[in-house]
Design an enzyme around this catalytic site. Structure first.
Site, PDB file in Angstrom:
ATOM      1  N   GLU A  43       5.721   1.372  -0.663  1.00  0.00           N
ATOM      2  CA  GLU A  43       5.178   1.447   0.693  1.00  0.00           C
ATOM      3  C   GLU A  43       5.006   0.029   1.233  1.00  0.00           C
ATOM      4  O   GLU A  43       4.619  -0.886   0.507  1.00  0.00           O
ATOM      5  CB  GLU A  43       3.835   2.168   0.661  1.00  0.00           C
ATOM      6  N   LYS A 115       4.511  10.046   6.818  1.00  0.00           N
ATOM      7  CA  LYS A 115       3.281  10.237   6.041  1.00  0.00           C
ATOM      8  C   LYS A 115       2.275  11.104   6.792  1.00  0.00           C
ATOM      9  O   LYS A 115       1.937  10.831   7.943  1.00  0.00           O
ATOM     10  CB  LYS A 115       2.683   8.864   5.731  1.00  0.00           C
ATOM     11  N   CYS A 158       1.981   7.207  -1.069  1.00  0.00           N
ATOM     12  CA  CYS A 158       0.678   6.641  -1.419  1.00  0.00           C
ATOM     13  C   CYS A 158      -0.492   7.631  -1.398  1.00  0.00           C
ATOM     14  O   CYS A 158      -0.684   8.387  -2.332  1.00  0.00           O
ATOM     15  CB  CYS A 158       0.400   5.427  -0.527  1.00  0.00           C
TER      16      CYS A 158
END
Length: 272
Positions: A43, A115, A158
């Site tokens: 990321e 995300k 993440c």
């Protein structure tokens, strides 16, 4: 699906796009020299700086990063995951999607994920993160990408790792490999990173490939490191430690089949 080597790249990205892409290329080449056919970047690999600076440069970062990923895939004849970079939200100058992109050796983007879980957290070390101030949450978990040679690949980013239902969704689609690229904070990483990765691997009997950021990026922003590749039993096959580098390990379909036969928990689910 065949046996092959995969790589999880570990970087210390800075608020410097060109410099970061040069470093990423060097680490990709290192991974390829070690035999990797599937390479994943963490990321924020292209830019890790203040949120307002990131969103202000989002168009340039997105354009150059997408070109970079296609170039690397074609040059090295690999499948590559760009684990998270900003892509502008339409004409909104204040928001970007945190986007992961999977590109095949012919330079084609075959999977894309925005995300959905944003990192709005007051960490006990005194740092406050408000990802939603500049990032627009995605609304869709993408379908897995099925490769004849590499298996069935599922994307995440993440903070998603704290939401097991996300990975169960990917598992129900038949995922063999879960990507979890991250810029995990140093404070939370020391307690949660490894155990969360192992949990996602074990409960879904999948390989986990987790490229990571490490070290100091700017001001008080520190990340945990320890890019890892974990097998479906939860065994850590490779760990990049604290320095920039690559974690390389074998993805073995026979091991995947063995674990799923010995521990067929996915077949025993009562609540789906």
């Amino acid at each position: 699906m065949k046996s092959y080597l995969a790589a999880a790249v570990q970087m210390t990205s800075k608020p410097a796009l060109t410099q970061n892409l040069v470093e990423a290329e060097e680490l990709i080449e290192l991974a390829v020299r070690r035999g990797a056919e599937l390479v994943s970047l963490p990321e924020n690999f292209a830019f890790l700086g203040k949120e307002m600076d990131k969103v202000a440069q989002a168009k340039e970062i997105a354009d150059k990063t997408e070109h970079f990923l296609k170039k690397m895939a074609q040059r090295f004849q690999i499948t590559i995951l760009g684990g998270g970079f900003p892509v502008p939200v339409g004409d909104n100058p204040e928001k970007a999607y945190n986007t992961a992109s999977l590109v095949t050796p012919d330079g084609q983007q075959v999977a894309r994920y925005q995300k959905v879980h944003l990192f709005d957290v007051n960490v006990p070390d005194g740092n406050t993160y408000q990802e939603s101030s500049t990032v627009m949450a995605g609304t869709v978990i993408p379908s897995i990408y099925e490769s004849e040679h590499l298996g069935k690949l599922g994307l995440s980013i993440c903070y998603d790792v704290r939401f097991p239902e996300f990975y169960r969704y990917l598992s129900r689609q038949g995922a063999d490999i879960l990507f979890i690229p991250a810029a995990f904070t140093a404070f939370t990483g020391k307690d949660h990173w490894q155990v969360l990765l192992q949990a996602r691997a074990i409960e879904n009997t999948c390989y986990v490939i987790a490229p990571a950021q490490t070290g100091n990026h700017y001001e008080r922003r520190y990340t945990h490191g320890h890019a890892m590749i974990i097998d479906p039993w939860g065994v850590i096959l490779a760990d990049a430690g604290n320095a920039p580098g690559v974690a390389v390990a074998e993805i073995n379909p026979q091991r995947l089949q063995q674990v799923r036969q010995q521990m067929p928990s996915l077949q025993h689910r009562v609540f789906v």
